[in-house]
Scaffold this active site. Structure first.
Site, PDB file in Angstrom:
ATOM      1  N   LYS A  77       0.749  -1.131  -0.072  1.00 17.56           N
ATOM      2  CA  LYS A  77      -0.016  -0.002  -0.227  1.00 17.56           C
ATOM      3  C   LYS A  77       0.888   1.300  -0.014  1.00 17.56           C
ATOM      4  O   LYS A  77       1.956   1.395   0.652  1.00 17.56           O
ATOM      5  CB  LYS A  77      -0.820  -0.167   1.267  1.00 17.56           C
ATOM      6  N   SER A 152      -9.614   1.837   2.903  1.00 16.93           N
ATOM      7  CA  SER A 152      -8.801   2.503   2.078  1.00 16.93           C
ATOM      8  C   SER A 152      -7.585   1.633   1.533  1.00 16.93           C
ATOM      9  O   SER A 152      -7.230   1.974   0.244  1.00 16.93           O
ATOM     10  CB  SER A 152      -7.730   3.616   3.176  1.00 16.93           C
ATOM     11  N   SER A 176      -9.878  -0.700   7.100  1.00 12.94           N
ATOM     12  CA  SER A 176      -9.237  -0.302   5.770  1.00 12.94           C
ATOM     13  C   SER A 176      -8.610  -1.478   5.091  1.00 12.94           C
ATOM     14  O   SER A 176      -8.246  -1.544   3.916  1.00 12.94           O
ATOM     15  CB  SER A 176      -8.256   0.734   5.735  1.00 12.94           C
TER      16      SER A 176
END
Lengths: 471, 479
Positions: A77, A152, A176
């Site tokens: 990420k 996210s 997330s």
């Protein structure tokens, strides 16, 4: 011919080590898949083919194939630092900032000979539940491109679901990892707070942020947890508690384990297919000899308001360093204050600004007691609710989300978006480990997730139970 | 009479080798931005890790300041924007400091006084902004992050201080303690000790309005700023005007204080608990162990010098407050005794030598052996105290031993009574008026006559003998 990208991470490493497939061969299969699908799904902010291929070639030359992740392509990420790569956290304000160091989890992955393939898209500073808040582009759900992948860590969930990579790393502050995992039909593990080092994770809310894997199955999550778990001298919030071999314990039975169903969950409106999926998971557990108990988390409904004070408060401080002085986006101004204002006005997106404002307000003199302090007390009460629950049960089961994925641009108000995380946020407030496991699809064919929550630092049992209910 | 009420807020740099939250060096005056890392320049994702040495030094200083050490304390974030504050917040202690409720006893003009300490906590320093020219006109500024993350201890006193002299003495003692403990150099010029003061004046029990003064770069500046501020505030009140609660800047050049722009004061620091650091927990055993390592402190030393050695307060303080001085002093008197004489030589002759040469006392080539020799020469009346001073001065500079100097320069005292008597007779002849005065009962002139004899002898006459013979000769004259 075998499609390598269909293999799990565990299988891939096993076959590479046995010599059945090559590292470069594996990598090229994934790169090909990326080439086919990436334009539509857009999961990556950065892909470094050359560096990955070079590393793969190096590994292919090795006589001893060592390392838990030997030759395995991994996506990270974009809010996690990887030396030499830009780390934007999905924000314009970090455009141009190139990491000068590896996050501890990245160091661990490299040490185990995993190959960092690229950086995945996410909501700006991990603030969001759909990856629509990325400053660069939205990511789409590989299951149905009209839908969001969740967020996210939407890029990480989507790239695993799209088989563009074997396994990905995400971060979870209020859901997330688990929510996008549920939306994309993959496994998402949020370890106990303090189990995995946050060093190198661009902080959103430091007391809630946890790094974890998004993977094709529970075994892969266990494999990655073996790599990243443990005390880290760079992170004082990591805890020096024994790390189990999570792969080793996966197969054992769960007979006699007590599983709690949270009464208050049904106070919320939950999509029918998700209730059904939860029920069939419960039946599976019963079939495995588990005892199902109804338990109460009385303060569950206060988790969301408490979270939306605490997380923005910490964020308002964590994001203060993005001032244009040392790195990233830099505007101009006639004097210092104007320079700050322009840089931050132009550099941050709306959702980030909204949370900075909420947090700044909640910490201000005269409001601190009524907001931050009260929210912290509520958080403590929720934690105690869970403590009580875990005196009766070994794990909890509940839906990961109240609905399956929604369409892009569907959620109009911030509050609607915040509601997406009602079942994941309480877990972060308590710092507990939790996992979202795929449990079928809804009428529209969208994935459904079921969430298991374990006791603090008892990821071993959590993974074992999850392994029993996954399909 | 207007009475000032003064409180101090002191920042001491703790001289650990590495910074408080990372392993970068704390070396002073290194090339800018050479001691930096992701942590101390606030790169995204970096996290602080507390340096245990800082806790050790903090606890040590806390105990020396008679504070209670909190076995559990915590860190907070103090949020504000400034280019030399890389994270946009300073990690400090707030609700529960490392140390609290202490005091220091100071001595001024024979008076002992207790100054209470509210708290002492540990925190990180910011980087350093370097402006080209005046800050308001500077086109651009440089930032040196070498200082960012250097450990500080902030010490806050209660407003127990009632004069600029007391403030000066408190700082002097505090700095000396820090030096004895080896936890800080306390060099104000190098920024290792920084001090802000709060001051109000009042005629009665009703407290006046508090004014804060910043930009104090030396102990002398603290004193001057306070003296100026007392006058300024007193004048305002006498004229029936009001003192404004504000922060003022001390101007070193003209010795005045000037109001800072009020905007700079409107800071809400939005303190909240630092989520990256768990509470700081210190065991009672650790505190005890540190406590046992604290040496005799300067104020205790000073009291001992006064009580046991009958030194004057000034000499006792001057020697006791400087670790190298007291080490030198004590090593000598352990061998020679005679602390008063030794203290005298150190404070006059050796101090002069150090001032002249800029050397440290450790480098003085006049140790206990030399002192013993010198004191023996005085004891055996070979030289007088006055001559001894010259011998010492000569010996330090020439490297010759005291006896060598006495021999070479023929400085031994004249103790031959006949020689002295003839000198005295001459002096009496030359000073008939004084002799008459003496005989008329004005015995004080004896001093003058002794002086004249000493002068005639080139300082070498034995003063005791001179006295004795002179009195005898004068009595003879009376008859």
């Amino acid at each position: 011919m075998m499609d390598i990208t269909k293999l799990t991470a565990y299988e891939t490493v096993k076959r590479i080590k046995s010599g059945e497939i090559g590292v470069k061969e594996t990598l090229l299969s994934y790169l090909k898949k990326i080439e086919e699908r990436e334009d539509l799904i857009k999961t990556f902010i950065l892909i470094d083919r050359d560096r990955a291929i070079k590393k793969a070639e190096e590994l292919d030359q090795l006589e001893h194939k060592e390392g838990l992740l030997f030759g395995l392509p991994v996506a990270i990420k974009d809010n996690i630092n990887v030396y030499g790569y830009e780390a934007t956290a999905g924000s314009k304000i970090l455009k141009g900032y190139v990491s000068l160091y590896d996050a501890s989890v990245v160091e661990s992955i490299k040490r185990e000979n995993g190959i960092i393939l690229g950086k995945t898209n996410c909501d700006e500073f991990a603030m969001g539940s759909s990856t629509e808040n990325s400053a660069f582009f939205p990511t789409r759900n590989p299951v149905n491109l009209e839908y969001v992948p969740g967020g996210s860590s939407g890029g990480s969930a989507a790239c695993v679901a799209a088989e563009e990579v074997a396994i990905a790393i995400g971060s979870d502050t209020g859901g997330s990892i688990r929510e996008p995992a549920a939306f994309c039909g993959v496994v998402g593990l949020k370890p106990t707070y303090g189990r995995v080092s946050r060093y190198g994770l661009i902080a959103f809310a430091s007391s809630l942020d946890v790094i974890g894997p998004l993977s094709k199955d529970v075994r892969d999550a266990a494999l990655m947890l073996n790599v990243i778990a443990g005390f880290d001298a760079h992170d004082e919030t990591t805890v020096d508690i024994k790390v189990d071999d999570y792969l080793d314990i996966l197969e054992g039975n769960i007979k006699g384990k007590k599983i709690g169903v949270i009464k208050e969950v049904m106070d919320f409106e939950v999509q029918k297919e998700l209730k059904d999926a939860l029920e069939s998971s419960i039946q599976k557990l019963k079939g495995e000899g588990c005892e199902i108990l109804e338990i109460s988390i009385p303060y569950l409904k206060y988790a969301l308001p408490s979270y939306y004070i605490i997380a923005p408060s910490e964020a308002s401080s964590n994001l203060a360093r993005f001032d244009g002085v040392r790195y990233g986006y830099e505007s101009d101004g006639a004097y210092l204050r104007e320079f700050y204002e322009n840089t931050r006005t132009e550099g941050f997106g709306d959702e980030v600004k909204r949370r900075i404002l909420i947090g700044t307000f909640a910490l201000s003199e005269g409001y601190f007691e009524d907001y931050y302090l009260k929210a912290s007390k509520v958080r403590r009460i929720i934690e105690m609710d869970f403590e009580n629950a875990f005196e009766q049960v070994d794990a909890l089961i509940l839906p990961t989300t109240a609905t399956t994925a929604f369409k892009l641009n569907e959620k109009k108000s911030p509050l609607e978006m915040y509601m997406t995380d009602i079942f994941t946020i309480p877990v972060n407030l308590a710092g507990l480990p939790a996992i979202s496991v795929p449990a079928g699809t809804d009428k529209a064919g969208l994935p459904v997730g079921v969430q298991l929550v374990g006791k603090w630092f008892e990821e071993a049992l959590l993974l074992r139970i999850a392994h029993h209910i996954e399909e | 009479m207007y009475k000032p009420t003064i409180g101090l807020e002191i920042h001491l740099q703790l001289m650990t080798e590495s910074k408080i939250f990372c392993s970068c060096s704390t070396e002073f005056a290194a090339k800018p931005n050479t001691h930096i890392c992701p942590v101390c320049i606030g790169l995204p994702g970096a996290l602080p890790v507390l340096n245990e040495k800082v806790i050790e030094y903090g606890v040590m200083l806390g105990i020396a300041l008679n504070c209670t050490i909190n076995e559990v304390s915590s860190f907070y974030r103090k949020n504000y924007f400034y280019p030399d504050l890389p994270k946009g917040y300073q990690i400090t202690q707030y609700a529960i400091p490392l140390a609290k409720d202490g005091f220091l006893e100071i001595v001024t003009e024979n008076q002992r006084k207790m100054i209470r300490i509210e708290k002492a906590h540990i925190e990180e320093d910011s980087g350093k902004s370097i402006h080209t020219g005046d800050i308001t006109e500077s086109e651009y500024s440089f930032i040196d992050f070498n200082r960012s993350g250097v450990p500080l201890m902030e010490i806050v006193t209660y407003p127990d201080i009632e004069s600029p002299d007391e403030a000066y003495e408190f700082l002097n003692l505090l700095r000396s303690i820090a030096r004895y403990l080896g936890v800080s150099t306390g060099d104000m010029e190098k920024g290792a000790l920084r001090c802000d003061v709060n001051i109000s004046v009042s005629k009665d029990e009703v407290m006046g309005t508090k004014v804060e003064i910043k930009n104090l770069n030396s102990f002398r500046s603290v004193k001057r700023a306070l003296e100026y501020e007392i006058k300024r505030q007193t004048k305002l009140i006498e004229e029936g005007r009001t003192v404004v609660k504000e922060t003022r800047h001390f101007d070193e050049k003209d010795g005045t204080t000037k109001a800072m722009r009020t905007k700079e004061e409107l800071n809400d620091y939005r303190y909240f608990p630092e989520p990256d650091l768990p509470p700081l927990i210190i065991s009672g055993d650790f505190i005890e162990e540190i406590g046992q390592r604290i040496p005799e402190l300067p104020n205790q030393k000073m009291r001992r010098f006064i009580e046991d050695y009958s030194l004057s307060i000034d000499y006792a303080r001057s020697i006791a407050y400087v670790p190298s001085f007291s080490k030198y002093f004590e090593s000598i008197i352990a061998f020679t005794g005679k602390p008063r004489e030794v203290a005298n030589f150190i404070m006059v002759n050796i101090s002069n030598y150090l001032n002249e040469t800029g050397k440290d006392i450790e480098e003085v080539p006049f140790g206990k052996e030399e002192f013993k020799e010198l004191l023996d020469l005085i004891d055996s009346k070979i030289i007088s105290l006055n001559i001894a001073k010259n011998v010492l001065d000569d010996s330090i500079r020439s490297g010759k031993s005291p006896s060598e100097i006495v021999r070479e320069k023929g400085l031994s005292q004249v103790t031959d009574e006949d020689t002295l008597r003839s000198m005295i007779v001459e002096v009496l002849k030359e000073n008939e008026m004084q002799v008459r005065q003496y005989l008329a009962g004005k015995t004080k002139v004896i001093g003058f006559l002794v002086g004249a004899v000493m002068k005639k002898s080139g300082g070498k006459a034995n003063p005791d003998l001179v006295n004795k013979i002179l009195l005898k000769e004068l009595e003879t004259l009376r008859q």
